[in-house]
Design a protein around this motif. Structure first.
Motif, mmCIF file in Angstrom:
data_model
loop_
_atom_site.group_PDB
_atom_site.id
_atom_site.type_symbol
_atom_site.label_atom_id
_atom_site.label_comp_id
_atom_site.label_asym_id
_atom_site.label_seq_id
_atom_site.Cartn_x
_atom_site.Cartn_y
_atom_site.Cartn_z
ATOM 1 N N UNK A 98 0.869 -1.174 0.000
ATOM 2 C CA UNK A 98 0.000 0.000 0.000
ATOM 3 C C UNK A 98 0.905 1.222 0.000
ATOM 4 N N UNK A 99 0.507 2.240 -0.737
ATOM 5 C CA UNK A 99 1.320 3.444 -0.795
ATOM 6 C C UNK A 99 0.589 4.574 -1.485
ATOM 7 N N UNK A 100 1.368 5.552 -1.925
ATOM 8 C CA UNK A 100 0.823 6.721 -2.613
ATOM 9 C C UNK A 100 1.568 6.924 -3.923
ATOM 10 N N UNK A 101 0.845 7.377 -4.932
ATOM 11 C CA UNK A 101 1.461 7.675 -6.226
ATOM 12 C C UNK A 101 2.298 8.937 -6.057
ATOM 13 N N UNK A 102 3.609 8.800 -6.268
ATOM 14 C CA UNK A 102 4.527 9.943 -6.180
ATOM 15 C C UNK A 102 4.275 10.856 -7.378
ATOM 16 N N UNK A 103 4.303 10.261 -8.555
ATOM 17 C CA UNK A 103 3.941 10.940 -9.792
ATOM 18 C C UNK A 103 3.710 9.898 -10.864
ATOM 19 N N UNK A 104 2.886 10.254 -11.842
ATOM 20 C CA UNK A 104 2.637 9.388 -12.991
ATOM 21 C C UNK A 104 2.457 10.268 -14.206
ATOM 22 N N UNK A 105 3.202 9.967 -15.277
ATOM 23 C CA UNK A 105 3.145 10.741 -16.513
ATOM 24 C C UNK A 105 2.611 9.838 -17.626
ATOM 25 N N UNK A 106 1.344 10.031 -18.040
ATOM 26 C CA UNK A 106 0.780 9.189 -19.088
ATOM 27 C C UNK A 106 1.541 9.286 -20.413
ATOM 28 N N UNK A 107 2.127 10.455 -20.715
ATOM 29 C CA UNK A 107 2.881 10.614 -21.962
ATOM 30 C C UNK A 107 4.149 9.757 -21.956
ATOM 31 N N UNK A 108 4.807 9.650 -20.804
ATOM 32 C CA UNK A 108 6.002 8.815 -20.689
ATOM 33 C C UNK A 108 5.647 7.345 -20.498
ATOM 34 N N UNK A 109 4.458 7.089 -19.954
ATOM 35 C CA UNK A 109 4.009 5.719 -19.765
ATOM 36 C C UNK A 109 4.456 5.073 -18.464
ATOM 37 N N UNK A 110 4.864 5.884 -17.497
ATOM 38 C CA UNK A 110 5.257 5.327 -16.208
ATOM 39 C C UNK A 110 5.249 6.400 -15.132
ATOM 40 N N UNK A 111 5.423 5.931 -13.905
ATOM 41 C CA UNK A 111 5.530 6.801 -12.750
ATOM 42 C C UNK A 111 6.021 5.978 -11.580
ATOM 43 N N UNK A 112 5.937 6.542 -10.389
ATOM 44 C CA UNK A 112 6.465 5.856 -9.212
ATOM 45 C C UNK A 112 5.491 5.932 -8.043
ATOM 46 N N UNK A 113 5.541 4.889 -7.228
ATOM 47 C CA UNK A 113 4.736 4.775 -6.020
ATOM 48 C C UNK A 113 5.682 4.729 -4.834
#
Length: 188
Positions: free
Chosen positions: A22-37
């Motif tokens: 369980x965590x929180x989305x740090x950031x997600x960029x749909x254009x790049x296709x990834x992000x971090x939790x």
């Protein structure tokens, strides 16, 4: 194996599915296709790839959204293997749909309706969808997306909308990815 054990070398009898995190989305960029939790248990950031998110039925997720997932250790680090649940970010109050909608009905009485995204422009903060069987466009505001745990939409993406009458016409008061609604029906 617990959440904190992801940063340690896995023992020989590791569950091949991975660990629930369980965590929180740090950031997600749909254009790049990834992000971090960021895991609640700490440790290294967890890579969240758009394909894993799409398997859950979404093409984006809002920064700060709460997320439950299965994480696996790989040669490239810790990665999300499966998304189990996404919850809207806390404190997502903001200006937008309330001013447009005027008096809002109790949403518990408003049914979810199947729809497809016509277009959505994240930079402009709005877009439109078409509900099956309705001739008019349904307005989508970015604040409604954020409150629903989404950050962006793609043309043709399947959604479930709670539609209300706004000051300027029909608008979405709540948005969900269609797959999450369908999987929720299957579990009941």
């Amino acid at each position: 194996m617990g959440q904190q054990d992801l940063n340690e070398e896995p023992p020989g009898g590791e569950d091949p599915k991975g660990d629930r995190v369980s965590g929180a989305v740090k950031w997600f960029d749909p254009a790049k296709g990834f992000g971090f939790v960021v895991s609640d248990a700490g440790g290294a950031d967890i890579l969240l790839h758009v394909n894993v998110l799409r398997n859950f039925g979404q093409s984006s997720v809002a920064d700060g959204a709460r997320i439950d997932l299965i994480a696996q250790r790989s040669e490239r680090g810790i990665q999300a293997a499966e998304v189990l649940a996404i919850y809207p970010p806390e404190g997502t109050a903001g200006q937008g749909p309330e001013e447009v909608a005027g008096d809002q009905p109790e949403l518990d009485d408003v049914p979810l309706e199947p729809a497809r995204v016509k277009w959505f422009d994240k930079a402009k903060g709005f877009g439109f969808a078409n509900v099956f069987g309705r001739p008019e466009d349904i307005f989508l505001h970015i604040e409604v997306l954020r409150k629903s745990g989404l950050s962006d939409l793609q043309p043709g993406e399947a959604l479930a909308l709670q539609v209300i009458e706004g000051k300027r016409g029909k608008m979405a008061a709540r948005v969900q990815a269609w797959e999450t609604v369908r999987s929720g029906d299957a579990q009941e």
